[in-house]
Design a protein around this motif. Sequence first.
Motif, PDB file in Angstrom:
ATOM      1  N   LYS A 254       0.754  -1.233  -0.175  1.00 24.18           N
ATOM      2  CA  LYS A 254       0.079  -0.144  -0.124  1.00 24.18           C
ATOM      3  C   LYS A 254       0.936   1.231  -0.039  1.00 24.18           C
ATOM      4  CE  LYS A 254      -3.548   1.479   2.026  1.00 24.18           C
ATOM      5  NZ  LYS A 254      -4.606   1.615   3.067  1.00 24.18           N
ATOM      6  N   PHE A 255       0.311   2.378  -0.556  1.00 20.83           N
ATOM      7  CA  PHE A 255       1.033   3.503  -0.609  1.00 20.83           C
ATOM      8  C   PHE A 255       0.824   4.281   0.804  1.00 20.83           C
ATOM      9  CE2 PHE A 255       2.932   7.185  -2.167  1.00 20.83           C
ATOM     10  CZ  PHE A 255       2.463   8.424  -1.710  1.00 20.83           C
ATOM     11  N   LYS A 256       1.786   4.498   1.245  1.00 19.70           N
ATOM     12  CA  LYS A 256       1.625   5.314   2.856  1.00 19.70           C
ATOM     13  C   LYS A 256       2.675   6.658   2.513  1.00 19.70           C
ATOM     14  CE  LYS A 256       1.749   1.173   5.632  1.00 19.70           C
ATOM     15  NZ  LYS A 256       2.690   0.249   6.074  1.00 19.70           N
ATOM     16  N   ASP A 258       4.107  10.003   3.929  1.00 18.08           N
ATOM     17  CA  ASP A 258       4.396  10.675   4.798  1.00 18.08           C
ATOM     18  C   ASP A 258       4.067  12.309   4.681  1.00 18.08           C
ATOM     19  OD1 ASP A 258       7.663  10.182   3.779  1.00 18.08           O
ATOM     20  OD2 ASP A 258       6.465   8.479   4.249  1.00 18.08           O
ATOM     21  N   LEU A 259       3.644  12.640   3.599  1.00 19.89           N
ATOM     22  CA  LEU A 259       3.543  13.859   3.257  1.00 19.89           C
ATOM     23  C   LEU A 259       2.274  14.441   3.796  1.00 19.89           C
ATOM     24  CD1 LEU A 259       4.478  13.577  -0.567  1.00 19.89           C
ATOM     25  CD2 LEU A 259       5.950  14.672   1.308  1.00 19.89           C
ATOM     26  N   ARG A 261      -0.790  14.347   3.135  1.00 24.58           N
ATOM     27  CA  ARG A 261      -1.769  14.924   2.409  1.00 24.58           C
ATOM     28  C   ARG A 261      -2.966  14.305   1.780  1.00 24.58           C
ATOM     29  NH1 ARG A 261       1.433  19.331  -1.643  1.00 24.58           N
ATOM     30  NH2 ARG A 261       3.476  18.754  -0.498  1.00 24.58           N
ATOM     31  N   GLY A 262      -2.960  12.953   2.389  1.00 27.30           N
ATOM     32  CA  GLY A 262      -4.182  12.174   2.071  1.00 27.30           C
ATOM     33  C   GLY A 262      -4.057  11.598   0.786  1.00 27.30           C
ATOM     34  N   ILE A 263      -2.846  11.458   0.360  1.00 27.68           N
ATOM     35  CA  ILE A 263      -2.771  11.038  -1.211  1.00 27.68           C
ATOM     36  C   ILE A 263      -3.448   9.340  -1.030  1.00 27.68           C
ATOM     37  CG2 ILE A 263      -1.286  10.379  -3.298  1.00 27.68           C
ATOM     38  CD1 ILE A 263      -0.028  13.101  -2.169  1.00 27.68           C
ATOM     39  N   LEU A 264      -4.108   8.793  -2.190  1.00 23.46           N
ATOM     40  CA  LEU A 264      -4.377   7.351  -2.124  1.00 23.46           C
ATOM     41  C   LEU A 264      -5.068   7.044  -0.544  1.00 23.46           C
ATOM     42  CD1 LEU A 264      -1.978   6.165  -4.380  1.00 23.46           C
ATOM     43  CD2 LEU A 264      -4.056   6.405  -4.876  1.00 23.46           C
ATOM     44  N   ARG A 267      -7.753   4.363  -0.685  1.00 20.66           N
ATOM     45  CA  ARG A 267      -7.317   3.288  -1.753  1.00 20.66           C
ATOM     46  C   ARG A 267      -6.896   2.187  -0.849  1.00 20.66           C
ATOM     47  NH1 ARG A 267      -6.177   2.103  -7.197  1.00 20.66           N
ATOM     48  NH2 ARG A 267      -4.787   0.885  -7.537  1.00 20.66           N
ATOM     49  N   PRO A 270      -3.113  -2.137  -2.836  1.00 21.58           N
ATOM     50  CA  PRO A 270      -1.759  -1.807  -2.849  1.00 21.58           C
ATOM     51  C   PRO A 270      -1.351  -1.516  -4.433  1.00 21.58           C
ATOM     52  CG  PRO A 270      -2.043  -4.511  -3.228  1.00 21.58           C
ATOM     53  CD  PRO A 270      -3.476  -3.838  -3.026  1.00 21.58           C
ATOM     54  N   LEU A 271      -0.150  -0.938  -4.304  1.00 22.22           N
ATOM     55  CA  LEU A 271       0.505  -0.363  -5.668  1.00 22.22           C
ATOM     56  C   LEU A 271       1.191  -1.517  -6.135  1.00 22.22           C
ATOM     57  CD1 LEU A 271       1.833   3.230  -4.770  1.00 22.22           C
ATOM     58  CD2 LEU A 271      -0.269   2.611  -6.050  1.00 22.22           C
TER      59      LEU A 271
END
Lengths: 319, 347
Positions: A254-256, A258-259, A261-264, A267, A270-271
Amino acid sequence: MDETVAEFVKRTILKIPVAEMMTILQAWGFLSENQLQDINFRKRKESLVHDLVLLCEEKRARVSDAALLDIICGDIDLFDMKQFKSSFKKILQRALKNVSVTFRDAEENAVWIRIAWGTQYRKPNQYKPTYVVYYPQTPYAFISSSQLRSSIPLLGQALTIASKHHRIVKMDFRSRYLDSLKAIVFEQYNQTFETHNATTPLQERSLGLDINMDSRIIHENRIEKDRVQKITEEVFGDYPQPRLEFAQYKLETKFKSDLNRGILAERNEPLRCLVKFSSPNLLEALKSLAPAGIADAPLSPLLTCIPKKRMNYFKIKDK
Amino acid sequence: MDSYHTPQSIPRRSASSRPKEHCLGATPLQRRLESVRKQASRAPASPPRRVPQRRSQLREDVDPQKVAFLLHKQWTLYSLTPLYKFSYTNLKEYSKLLSAFIAAEKQKGLAVEVGADLNIRVSFSALRGVKGTHRDPDAVLVQILSKSPLPSESGEVKVLWTGWFCCVFGDSLLETVPEDFTCLPLFLASGAETSTALVGTWFQKTFDCSFSPLAINAFNLSWMAAMWTACQVDRYVATTEFLWSVPCSPQSLDISYAIHPEDAKALWDSVHRAPGEVTQEEVDLFMECLCSHFHRHFKIHLSATRLVRVSTSVASAHTDGKIKILCHKYLIGVLAYLTELAIFQIE
């Protein structure tokens, strides 16, 4: 022959199961082939042993000869090269009418096998052989990439049965350099250097480097550089790395971010990524990343585990 | 041997990217590029703002069959300064002149080509429809063809080399150039380099222009990756892939990072919240997300390495100035971006 020696020989031979008698005596090599041919192995064991002891007496066996026999008997997992070869060949020939198998004994007790594959109706294709290097004292065999996929299961089976193992497992470990694969699998690459460098204190060495290279490095930087250098050496050692050309990672994680900004964020899937590292000498290149500032030290275990796990194909998923 | 001279005085963005370049454009050059970008729409999915009514006319003009040969082929890119006194009515004459030139060069022994014994002829033709606005001049296609010497195969013609010149949304250049000049700033070639050199030499002599290899730096590769990921495609024909080259010594290291195109699109959609054109911030964020996902696993900072190639279902581009266009729908969009890079290099 001394009485004690005779007794020793007798007791040693008695320990050998009759089924393995011929094999062991041949391996021992003290009695000649002719003599062994003359022996009637179907006699009762006591009588057989008696005949053998007489033969040994005639040949004036010494303690050292008896001791050698003892060693050979003591090896329960006795590997019989001849039997392996004949068994291997038979298995392949029974399955495929047309197959040509050639053996070559190599250094370090290895056996090189060349197999040219045919079918029931076609002669073996000599231009697309498969090569196998088998080290009988170890549970490892190295197989050249076969252009004929269908032959691989049969090859595996033949190797397993002939070597008297239970099953064969394909390792996710490939390279063009057999020596490098061997070095990593048999952990041979750090042996020469281990004791040699243990006495040299690391701190002294890296400071020397700094002074020569760049006197403008300030104290904090120097500490960090030393730390990175130390960690890198701990992981990779101070010796030339065995040569691998690539490592491949199939990632499904999965995309996690640390920025923050709630990206993905919504979802759940996983990528799906495929990462390939390639280099003329991958381990040397990885070793240089942290000192060059391109990677953090310590380097990711996904990369440093390659020699330890003897893998260079990985599938990574979220736990 | 190399007949292209690189003009030293023209400010060129270096082909090797510094990591900062793909962050917010700080230099005047970057800012200029940004303003040009904001004038014409960046996302091929949305129509160009300046001449929306032309788009449907373009679609009719571009015959998919006629441009099919431009797809799925790797082209090497060059920028070309405006051609002096080039005329579309003289194409036949140009064909003859260039054929003669090539034959003469071969006689001199300068052209070393495979199959030098074959009869060669050159063909110039106009590629209709490969343009952005009606102000863009028509694209020109040049091909070096071989005629088989055997009578039995007299009908068979083999294409030895192909090059085409185009201008897609080139207003920023067209506006500055006087009448006698034809602007076809983007040149794409496929075939032997020696042939490219010959054709280039002839053009330079005949039309007083100059060629320069068009490199694509990491900044622009990132833009292309983002824009092409943003495109709607019916079918994904290729995975989305990035290739980084790591400047470590003594051994080189290449890192290929491929992501499933659906996942790349999902990431992009999550980054590109507001509808409308693509912004610098979004491109940066998209790349940052990819790099941070990579860093999480491998602890390697991709931003400290050199982005060398990007590949998507729309097109793939290499930093050495190579392009391959896979999707007919976005052909014009890709060419528009490349035209802009070419114009930037010329000015």
